[in-house]
Structure formats: structure tokens, C-alpha cells
Enzyme design. Structure first.
Site, mmCIF file in Angstrom:
data_model
loop_
_atom_site.group_PDB
_atom_site.id
_atom_site.type_symbol
_atom_site.label_atom_id
_atom_site.label_comp_id
_atom_site.label_asym_id
_atom_site.label_seq_id
_atom_site.Cartn_x
_atom_site.Cartn_y
_atom_site.Cartn_z
ATOM 1 N N CYS A 185 0.820 -1.210 0.000
ATOM 2 C CA CYS A 185 0.000 0.000 0.000
ATOM 3 C C CYS A 185 0.856 1.263 0.000
ATOM 4 C CB CYS A 185 -0.965 -0.008 1.181
ATOM 5 S SG CYS A 185 -2.286 1.208 0.985
ATOM 6 N N GLU B 58 -5.145 13.010 2.999
ATOM 7 C CA GLU B 58 -5.588 13.044 1.603
ATOM 8 C C GLU B 58 -7.074 13.378 1.555
ATOM 9 O OE1 GLU B 58 -4.580 9.320 -0.186
ATOM 10 O OE2 GLU B 58 -2.449 9.786 -0.264
ATOM 11 N N SER C 287 -5.114 12.006 -2.887
ATOM 12 C CA SER C 287 -4.881 10.635 -3.319
ATOM 13 C C SER C 287 -4.383 10.637 -4.753
ATOM 14 C CB SER C 287 -6.187 9.842 -3.223
ATOM 15 O OG SER C 287 -6.099 8.649 -3.959
#
Length: 571
Positions: free
Chosen positions: A126, A448, A474
């Protein structure tokens, strides 16, 4: 290969009479004398059950260990944390995301130091775990190889490919009555069909491309989707190769240089990658003692053609890129066009040019273009500066038709307030939504804003309003969304001095971000401004806020290699 451990870190815990107590622990774990006598290789993963990004990493680590063993090394597997942005997004959990990058680097460092491992293979899935793992590698400077866990397969719904971006935008469509609850449910059930990281050119895939471009990953290793068993071959090869790096003394700081950082920035720009690369490349540079800040990154972006038609600005996903040859195809196009430094060394022991020598650019596809025929002549991400962002800011322009915007400020002091206004349609065409006190210190944690930006886009307002923040976006964000505005509001930056109705002008072609106020007017407002306390006055986020620096230098939490008196690799 045979190794002399007398100069390796693991000699402190495995060689000589004084190490008898340490060896007794190894025997307790079933290790043989032969294994104890070999170099110790840390195999670090971010495996967990938080999200699909990380779920396959444990399997892949076993393949790495096979390769290490086959090349006369002793692998020692360990895990570190991740905070998965897709789960943390849109609520207070996102405060934890960016701080997790530095905690990942710190935890890998401490594990390696505490157990005197000689080399490192790091697997990550991630967003923040990729730069976190690479930061640890250059910080420790032991021979290291990075492996990406792989992307998710695209979902299918009503005949079209989906990513998680479509689900976030579907929430906006639902709130504006464009789709019903049944369709929203169908999209959420179909979008993420497998293990792996989000499939567009969002932050994880952007940083996976960086891992190859910067030279820390095996060529081709970033491409295969997570469920593909073919990933295991790359993992085993990386396990073997790390022993070769150890034998030859190839270290991360031999690989990560100013030139290789520039190569990485080129690949980000050419692929329309995530604005977060403007944060992570300076952080990696800091670990090497190299000056390479946000504005250096965006200068590279300015002169790089945008050539890869990838989501969110384009049409294709990571699996499509893999099927035509992966990251190497983008790199080959850039190399042939004269945009890459060809002489940068990589973990293979060969240069970028040597690694790409046998790669043939495929002409029977429209995913990646030659640099002579780009989608746009400059990169998919650009930097902005002006009286509203003296330190700089960043915006993703890939797929944007209009690259300038003038509107009136609508100010919010946290993302939740902005999201409520957007969800209630309490904003209008021509607004510049300002979300502040979300910077590295002000959040703390530099959240974000995907939930807000996706809702705007889902409501069909993506090209009718702009959004600026001292927080982040993002990699899945699209529209005129400017992030990393610095100095941040929490330290008295101009974004904290704005008032509703101020006229703001953004120009991604000229690279400017300005508010229609004089320096004298800004100074008068600064006299009235006072610092605003955040809600995290204890615990990990408090500690993060004490040490974190500006976004322009990567939101780093320590001085980096410039302040070193010695490196771990040389203990």
C-alpha cells in the site's frame, strides 16, 4: 558464493565465543550451524489483513526466502505495519497515513539494527509502505532490493473496468441522484476482485514505477498483478540477487543518486503519476543526504512528456500496462527519447541502459506512446508557486482540459467541514474550495482529500470548481486540485490567512498560484492570525507533529544522511 562474515554486521551476533548466547536463540528456532555461519538477510514485509494491498505479501516473502537460501544466505522474515489509505480515507483515520511512512522506515531500521542483519529485501503493497521501505534501505545502506506486492485486477461492472476510484466517485453520483442504491452496491461489490494495490496510476503503482526507475527493484518486477503466481519468480530472483549485491558490495546509496532520483521523477511525470511522489522522492533523497525538494521534482516534471494513458486521467490500469511489457516500456520510451540518465547503476549490477538494451518498444498498442508523440508535451503533474504558496504546491493535470482557473475562496479549516458542504451541494460553480490546517504539522499528518474530490467529480462539478489544500490528494484524485501548499496554515502560511470571497488564480501552464492580495494586505492579516491547536495533544500524532518538517522537503522527521556520523552498514 561463500562469504567472510568478519566485516558484516551479523558478526556481532553469530561469530566467536561472545556470541554463544545469541547462537543459542538461533538453535531454538531450528537453525543449523551452517545457517548461522551464513550472512543474515532481513526479509521485511508489510503483510496484514487490513486491505487487499498487503494480503499476498506473506506468500511472496516465502519465495524470496527460497532465493536467499539457494544463494547461501540465511533469511530472517519480519513484519512491519501499514495504514491502508483506501480504508483510512475520508475520516480521522487518514491522520495516520503519512506518519505510517516514517514509522515503517523507523521500524525496519530498528529491527535491522537490533538483530545485525547484513542485507535487506523489502516487500510492500500500500501507498506509504513503498516509500517507507525504500527510505529504510537508503538509511541503513546495507545491500537492499525492493519488491512491489503487485496491483489488484480490474473489476468489471456493466461492461467496463473499475477501480476503487469509481467507487469513491459513485458515492458522489449517488448523493446527487445520478445513480440509485442498487447501482452503488453493484459498483462496490465489483470494483476490487482480488489481492493487490489499487489498479490505477495512483500512489502505490506510481511508487512501484519509481522502485524500478530509481534502480532498487529488479527490472520488470513491478508489473505482474498480485494474484499472478509469476510474481513468485521475481521474488525468488530477488532473493538470489541480494546475495550477489552483498558479494559485490552494491549498496543503496550507490544506486540512489541525484541522477537516479531525476530518472524516477521522469517516470512519474511520463506516467501521469501521483502528486504524492513530490513528497516521497524528497524524503528518499533526505535519507541519502541529497538536496532534492518538491520544486526540484516539479522542474523535472515540467520538461517531461506525458506518454502513458493510465487512470485516473487516462483509460488504462496497471494490468494493461503489464500486458504490454510493464514499467520497462515507459522507461524504454523515455530512454530512447533522451530523457533518462542511462548510466545509473541498479541492483542488477548493470546500468539502466544495459537493463533496457533488449526491451523492444511495442508499437501495436496505445497505452504508452513514444516521446515523439506524447499525450501532452509536459508531465502529468506540475508544480505551482506564487504568493499563496511561496514554498510551492503541486497539481495533477493528466486528463485535465482546462489548466487555469480563477474563482473565489470558500474556506474550511478541516476536510470534514468541506465534505459536508460538498455532500449537501452547498457550494457553487466558480468556487475555490480551500481546506487548510491539514498540513504535516497542522493535521497533524497531512491527510488526503479523496472523499471530497471524488464527491465533487461524481456530482459532475469536477471542472467547475477548484480545490486547494496544505494537505494531500490521493493518486486517484482528478480535477483542478492543488495540494502540498506551503508554508502550511499551521505555521502561518498564506493559505491560513485567506478569507471567503478572496480572488484566487491558478495557472498550471504558467505554474502559478496567487491570491489577489498585496504583500501589505497579507501582512496585516498575519498580525491578526494566531496559531491553532490541533486535536492530537498526546500519542503518536503529537510526537509526529513535534518533528515533522515542511511538505516542500518531503515532510521528513529527522535530519537525514547529512547529519550522520556513521551508517549502520559499517558497524
Amino acid at each position: 558464493m561463500t562469504f567472510d562474515k568478519s566485516k558484516l554486521p551479523s558478526r556481532h551476533v553469530s561469530v566467536g565465543p561472545a556470541s554463544a548466547p545469541h547462537r543459542s536463540y538461533y538453535y531454538a528456532m531450528g537453525m543449523t550451524e551452517e545457517e548461522i555461519a551464513q550472512p543474515f538477510v532481513g526479509v521485511a514485509t508489510c503483510w496484514n489483513e487490513a486491505a487487499p494491498c498487503n494480503i499476498s505479501l506473506s506468500r511472496q516473502a516465502q519465495a524470496v526466502k527460497k532465493g536467499v537460501k539457494a544463494a547461501n544466505g540465511t533469511p530472517r522474515e519480519f513484519c512491519t505495519i501499514t495504514v491502508t489509505d483506501g480504508i483510512a480515507m475520508g475520516h480521522a483515520g487518514m491522520y495516520s497515513s503519512l506518519p505510517s511512512r516514517d514509522l515503517i522506515a523507523d521500524s525496519v531500521e530498528l529491527t535491522m539494527r537490533g538483530h545485525c542483519y547484513d542485507a535487506l529485501v523489502g516487500l510492500a503493497g500500500c501507498d506509504k509502505s513503498l516509500p517507507g521501505m525504500m527510505m529504510a534501505m537508503v538509511r541503513l545502506n546495507v545491500p537492499s532490493i525492493f519488491i512491489y506486492g503487485g496491483s489488484i485486477l480490474p473489476g468489471r461492472f456493466k461492461g467496463r473496468d473499475l477501480t476503487v476510484q469509481d467507487v469513491f466517485e459513485a458515492v458522489g453520483k449517488f448523493s446527487s441522484g445520478q445513480i440509485d442504491a442498487e447501482e452503488l452496491h453493484g459498483i462496490e461489490c465489483a470494483a476490487c476482485p482480488s489481492a493487490g494495490s489499487c489498479g490505477g496510476q495512483f500512489t502505490a503503482n506510481t511508487m512501484a514505477c519509481v522502485s524500478e526507475a530509481i534502480g532498487l527493484a529488479m527490472p520488470g518486477s513491478a508489473g505482474a498483478p498480485a494474484p499472478y503466481e509469476s510474481r513468485d519468480a521475481f521474488c525468488e530472483a530477488s532473493g538470489r540477487k541480494i546475495m550477489e549485491c552483498l558479494a559485490k558490495g552494491i549498496r543503496p546509496r550507490d544506486i540512489v543518486t541525484r541522477k537516479s532520483l531525476e530518472n524516477a521523477a521522469r517516470v512519474v511525470a511520463a506516467s501521469g503519476g501521483s502528486t504524492n511522489a513530490g513528497l516521497h522522492l524528497p524524503a528518499i533523497a533526505n535519507e541519502c543526504g541529497i538536496d532534492f525538494d518538491l520544486n526540484d521534482v516539479t522542474e523535472i516534471f515540467k520538461s517531461t512528456p506525458y506518454i502513458a494513458d493510465l487512470k485516473p486521467g487516462g483509460r488504462y490500469v496497471a494490468k494493461d500496462l503489464y500486458e504490454i511489457g510493464g514499467v520497462e516500456v515507459i522507461m524504454k520510451s523515455l530512454l530512447d527519447g533522451g530523457y533518462l540518465h542511462p548510466d545509473c547503476i541498479t541492483v542488477t549490477g548493470k546500468t539502466i541502459a544495459e537493463n533496457l538494451a533488449d526491451v523492444v518498444f511495442p508499437t501495436d498498442q496505445d497505452i504508452v506512446r513514444p516521446t515523439s508523440n506524447p499525450i501532452t508535451p509536459t508531465g502529468g503533474v506540475v508544480g505551482l508557486r506564487g504568493n499563496l504558496a511561496p514554498e510551492g504546491a503541486i497539481v495533477k493535470v493528466a486528463g485535465m482540459k482546462n489548466q487555469s482557473f480563477t474563482g473565489t475562496a470558500r474556506c474550511f479549516d478541516c476536510e470534514e467541514d468541506a465534505y459536508k458542504a460538498v455532500a449537501a451541494r452547498n457550494y457553487k460553480e466558480g468556487d475555490v474550495l480551500v481546506i487548510r490546517y491539514e498540513g504535516p504539522k497542522g493535521g497533524p499528518g497531512m491527510r488526503e482529500m479523496l472523499a471530497t474530490t471524488a464527491a465533487i467529480y461524481g456530482q459532475g462539478m469536477g471542472d467547475k470548481v477548484a480545490l486547494i489544500t496544505d494537505g494531500r490528494f490521493s493518486g486517484a484524485t482528478r480535477g483542478f486540485c492543488v495540494g502540498h501548499v506551503g508554508p502550511e496554515a499551521a505555521v502561518g502560511g498564506p493559505i491560513g490567512l485567506l478569507k471567503d470571497g478572496d480572488k484566487i488564480t491558478l495557472d498550471a501552464v504558467a505554474g502559478t498560484i496567487d491570491v489577489d492580495l498585496t504583500e501589505e494586505e497579507l501582512e496585516e492579516r498575519r498580525k491578526e492570525w494566531s496559531p491553532r491547536a490541533h486535536h492530537h495533544q498526546t500519542g503518536a500524532l503529537w510526537r509526529y507533529a513535534q518533528t515533522v518538517g515542511s511538505a516542500v522537503t518531503g515532510a521528513v522527521t529527522h535530519p537525514g544522511a547529512k547529519a550522520e556520523t556513521h551508517t549502520y552498514a559499517d558497524i
